[in-house]
Design a protein around this motif. Structure first.
Motif, short mmCIF file in Angstrom:
data_model
loop_
_atom_site.label_atom_id
_atom_site.label_comp_id
_atom_site.label_asym_id
_atom_site.label_seq_id
_atom_site.Cartn_x
_atom_site.Cartn_y
_atom_site.Cartn_z
N LYS A 178 23.58 -14.23 29.17
CA LYS A 178 23.02 -14.58 30.49
C LYS A 178 21.50 -14.55 30.47
CE LYS A 178 27.20 -14.80 31.73
NZ LYS A 178 27.88 -16.10 31.85
N ALA A 179 20.93 -13.59 29.74
CA ALA A 179 19.46 -13.55 29.64
C ALA A 179 18.95 -14.81 28.98
CB ALA A 179 19.02 -12.32 28.85
N CYS A 180 19.68 -15.29 28.00
CA CYS A 180 19.30 -16.51 27.28
C CYS A 180 19.36 -17.71 28.21
CB CYS A 180 20.24 -16.69 26.09
SG CYS A 180 19.98 -18.20 25.18
N VAL A 181 20.39 -17.79 29.02
CA VAL A 181 20.54 -18.90 29.96
C VAL A 181 19.35 -18.94 30.91
CG1 VAL A 181 21.88 -19.71 31.95
CG2 VAL A 181 23.06 -19.02 29.85
N ASN A 182 18.98 -17.76 31.45
CA ASN A 182 17.88 -17.71 32.41
C ASN A 182 16.54 -18.01 31.75
OD1 ASN A 182 19.51 -17.08 34.58
ND2 ASN A 182 19.47 -14.90 34.08
N GLU A 183 16.37 -17.49 30.55
CA GLU A 183 15.08 -17.64 29.86
C GLU A 183 14.86 -19.08 29.42
OE1 GLU A 183 12.85 -15.16 29.39
OE2 GLU A 183 11.47 -16.53 28.38
N ASN A 184 15.93 -19.72 28.99
CA ASN A 184 15.78 -21.01 28.34
C ASN A 184 16.25 -22.19 29.18
OD1 ASN A 184 14.64 -20.37 25.63
ND2 ASN A 184 16.41 -19.03 25.57
N ASN A 185 16.38 -21.99 30.49
CA ASN A 185 16.69 -23.09 31.40
C ASN A 185 17.90 -23.90 30.97
OD1 ASN A 185 14.44 -22.48 33.03
ND2 ASN A 185 13.10 -23.61 31.64
N PRO A 192 18.83 -24.63 39.12
CA PRO A 192 18.23 -24.44 40.45
C PRO A 192 16.73 -24.13 40.33
CG PRO A 192 20.23 -23.12 40.20
CD PRO A 192 19.92 -23.69 38.87
N ALA A 193 15.94 -24.76 41.20
CA ALA A 193 14.47 -24.65 41.10
C ALA A 193 14.02 -23.19 41.12
CB ALA A 193 13.82 -25.42 42.23
N GLU A 194 14.70 -22.35 41.92
CA GLU A 194 14.24 -20.96 42.03
C GLU A 194 14.57 -20.17 40.76
OE1 GLU A 194 16.44 -22.41 43.94
OE2 GLU A 194 18.28 -21.24 44.10
N GLU A 195 15.46 -20.69 39.93
CA GLU A 195 15.82 -19.97 38.72
C GLU A 195 15.12 -20.51 37.47
OE1 GLU A 195 20.07 -19.64 38.19
OE2 GLU A 195 20.34 -19.20 40.32
N VAL A 196 14.35 -21.58 37.65
CA VAL A 196 13.71 -22.17 36.47
C VAL A 196 12.64 -21.24 35.91
CG1 VAL A 196 12.07 -23.98 35.80
CG2 VAL A 196 14.16 -24.58 36.98
N ASN A 197 12.66 -21.05 34.61
CA ASN A 197 11.61 -20.30 33.95
C ASN A 197 10.44 -21.23 33.72
OD1 ASN A 197 9.94 -18.82 32.32
ND2 ASN A 197 11.36 -18.72 30.60
N PRO A 198 9.31 -21.00 34.42
CA PRO A 198 8.21 -21.99 34.34
C PRO A 198 7.41 -21.91 33.06
CG PRO A 198 7.62 -20.20 35.82
CD PRO A 198 9.01 -19.90 35.33
N GLN A 199 7.64 -20.87 32.25
CA GLN A 199 6.92 -20.80 30.97
C GLN A 199 7.75 -21.55 29.92
OE1 GLN A 199 6.74 -17.05 28.99
NE2 GLN A 199 5.44 -17.92 27.40
N GLU A 230 4.62 -33.42 36.10
CA GLU A 230 5.93 -33.94 36.49
C GLU A 230 6.90 -32.79 36.80
OE1 GLU A 230 9.18 -36.15 33.85
OE2 GLU A 230 7.17 -37.00 33.62
N LEU A 231 6.93 -31.77 35.91
CA LEU A 231 7.88 -30.67 36.08
C LEU A 231 7.47 -29.78 37.25
CD1 LEU A 231 8.45 -29.82 32.33
CD2 LEU A 231 10.12 -30.78 33.89
N SER A 232 6.15 -29.58 37.43
CA SER A 232 5.70 -28.75 38.54
C SER A 232 6.11 -29.37 39.86
CB SER A 232 4.17 -28.60 38.51
OG SER A 232 3.78 -28.01 37.30
N GLU A 233 6.01 -30.69 39.93
CA GLU A 233 6.42 -31.37 41.16
C GLU A 233 7.93 -31.27 41.35
OE1 GLU A 233 4.91 -35.33 40.86
OE2 GLU A 233 2.83 -34.65 41.14
N GLN A 234 8.64 -31.42 40.25
CA GLN A 234 10.11 -31.40 40.33
C GLN A 234 10.63 -30.05 40.80
OE1 GLN A 234 11.91 -32.59 36.64
NE2 GLN A 234 13.97 -32.07 37.34
#
Lengths: 222, 311
Positions: B112-119, B223-230, B73-77
């Protein structure tokens, strides 16, 4: 899964080292409540028990774990190369060994004018750290020559406390794994050796204050 | 009509013209229609959505299937491969955090690192870490602390900085106040939230003396390009609207042995993390050699987050 992991809530005070250490330094006001008094006693008992039986000597604590030994030792740490300014290394490409050198404190005019010494300026000069005979190396106070990659040993001669903390992973930035391989940085990656005070930096943007929602006209208040 | 009625959905509706409508056939038809209506109304009927409504522990296979569905679901999103981990606490590990107040310069790199890391949601912006600017003359004084400071350069003269996030208390008031058991202290000490169990009542936010919890008032936008996929199921997977979230010590990183993102990004090395049970670890060194305190010690929340003075 939610229900499966929920039984994980721990009973308080079950042999937790960090908790015992901090609780034993408890604020006197907290002793007022009976509960805290009991906790305090427990913590005290724990600390006493630790002290009497299993406390390892400090040297043992800090020798292990892949960190380097005392300043004099030759044990090395895995660190990235020093951050030389462009084209400055090897120094011997300009400083030929047969050149005479002037060890007097003075204002430099031909080269390195950009170096502003703010590091015990009155008592220090280039050749206290840089080796006059071999410009591609540094030297310790005892005359031992060391490469720039081991400059932490040079800094550690005066800043012993910081050096100890650094070895233990407590001074300076660490990346990698808390339970495995971690990357150290040299002192000079964060501190300019000629002016080591940390320079102020620009902060990231401030958080947005919460927005007030305007009343929509409902309710009875005017 | 002599159809066997053991299976409700297999029953045919009674035909009006026949006149003889038995009680059995009538009931059969009602059950059949109800079942059909339920199935039609619940268009996204999946194994997960069905079993999450029932109070029982999922088997390993069910968990694997649920995560696979979530990943798909998330990969598609987000249009990139997403992994959702469920790493459990390692035995013998007690996490703790130490922050050097004498070093922190208030640069907010950790935030800011936390925001990016933790979506964390970007609009409205949710930030798990709050850096408080305090007056050196006043000391630690929350009434005069300012989280909204703007400056060309930090540290500003006369000020010091105190970052605050979840303290992962051993006696966590948030855990005690949660009516649904959606938040709990895991075996390694991380206080986690199951976003599917959270009902958004915000009792935990009221209970937390450190103001560490954040509520999603709207659907969080990342934003999809900023999502941390892990991702981790109890950590940084995207949260729905109406649930509470907070620092998880980067559960997806630390249970894999890595440092949290804020530790790695701190330019002054003020942030320390490790295992309390490791006598050679950084945390034990700090506790045994530095001046250490916990915030609001008098509340007996017994945090796993220590402040210390490295100098």
């Amino acid at each position: 899964m939610g229900s499966g992991t929920r039984d994980a809530i721990r009973a308080p005070g079950a042999g937790d080292p960090g908790d015992a250490i901090v609780q034993s330094r408890c604020d006197p006001r907290a002793a007022k409540s009976a509960r805290n008094a009991v906790l305090l006693l427990l913590a005290l008992a724990l600390v006493l028990a630790l002290a009497s039986c299993s406390r390892a000597p400090a040297e043992e604590l800090f020798a292990a774990g892949g960190v380097p030994e005392a300043p004099g030792s030759t044990l090395q740490v895995n660190v990235p190369p020093p951050p030389f300014s462009d084209g400055v290394f090897p120094c011997s490409s300009c400083h030929e060994p047969e050149l005479k050198f002037n060890s007097k404190q003075r204002k430099l005019k031909i080269a390195h004018q950009e170096v502003e010494l703010k590091h015990g300026t009155e008592a220090r000069w280039c050749l206290d750290c840089h080796d006059a005979a071999d410009r591609d190396q540094l030297h310790l106070a005892n005359g031992e020559k060391i490469p720039f990659e081991e400059s932490y040993r040079l800094c550690g001669q005066c800043h012993g406390e910081k050096f100890r903390d650094w070895r233990a992973g407590v001074h300076g930035r660490r990346t990698g794994n808390w339970d495995g391989e971690k990357q150290y940085l040299l002192c000079v990656h964060c501190h300019n050796s000629h002016a080591p005070r940390f320079a102020p930096i620009k902060p990231e943007s401030a958080p947005v204050p919460p927005r007030r929602t305007e009343p929509t006209g409902g309710g009875t208040s005017k | 009509m002599n159809r066997e009625a053991s299976d409700g959905t297999a029953c045919a509706p009674p035909s009006v013209g026949e006149g003889t409508l038995s009680r059995r056939d009538f009931l059969c038809a009602v059950v059949g229609c109800a079942a059909a209506a339920t199935l039609a109304g619940c268009s996204e009927f999946t194994h997960t959505s069905f079993f999450r409504k029932h109070l029982r522990e999922l088997s390993k296979e069910e968990i694997a299937r649920m995560l696979a569905e979530l990943e798909k679901e998330l990969s598609e999103q987000y249009g990139k491969p997403v992994t959702v981990g469920i790493d459990a606490a390692r035995p013998g590990v007690q996490f703790a955090y130490a922050l050097d107040l004498s070093r922190c310069v208030g640069c907010r790199r950790c935030v800011k690192a936390c925001v990016n890391e933790n979506n964390q949601g970007r609009d409205p912006a949710i930030e798990w870490i709050r850096v408080l600017e305090m007056d050196k003359d006043k000391g630690i004084d929350f009434e005069h602390a300012n989280p909204y400071y703007e400056a060309e350069q930090v540290p500003r003269p006369g000020h010091f900085y105190m970052p605050v996030a979840c303290h992962h208390c051993r006696d966590a008031p948030c855990v005690k106040s949660c009516p649904t058991g959606a938040t709990w202290s895991d075996k390694d000490g991380i206080v986690v939230i199951d976003y599917d169990w959270c009902i958004g009542c915000r009792c935990c936010m009221a209970a937390c003396p450190y103001g560490a919890r954040r509520f999603n008032w709207t659907e969080p936008k990342v934003p999809a390009e900023e999502v941390n996929p892990q991702m981790h199921y109890l950590g940084n997977r995207p949260r729905p609207k109406g649930v509470v979230e907070k620092c998880t010590f980067c559960v997806h990183r630390v249970r894999a042995g890595r440092y949290p993102a804020c530790v790695e990004v701190c330019p002054v090395g003020a942030r320390k993390f490790g295992n309390l049970n490791d006598p050679n670890g950084e945390i034990r060194y700090v506790l045994e050699n530095k001046r250490v305190f916990v915030l609001k010690n008098e509340l007996s929340t017994r945090p796993r987050f220590y402040y210390f003075y490295g100098i």
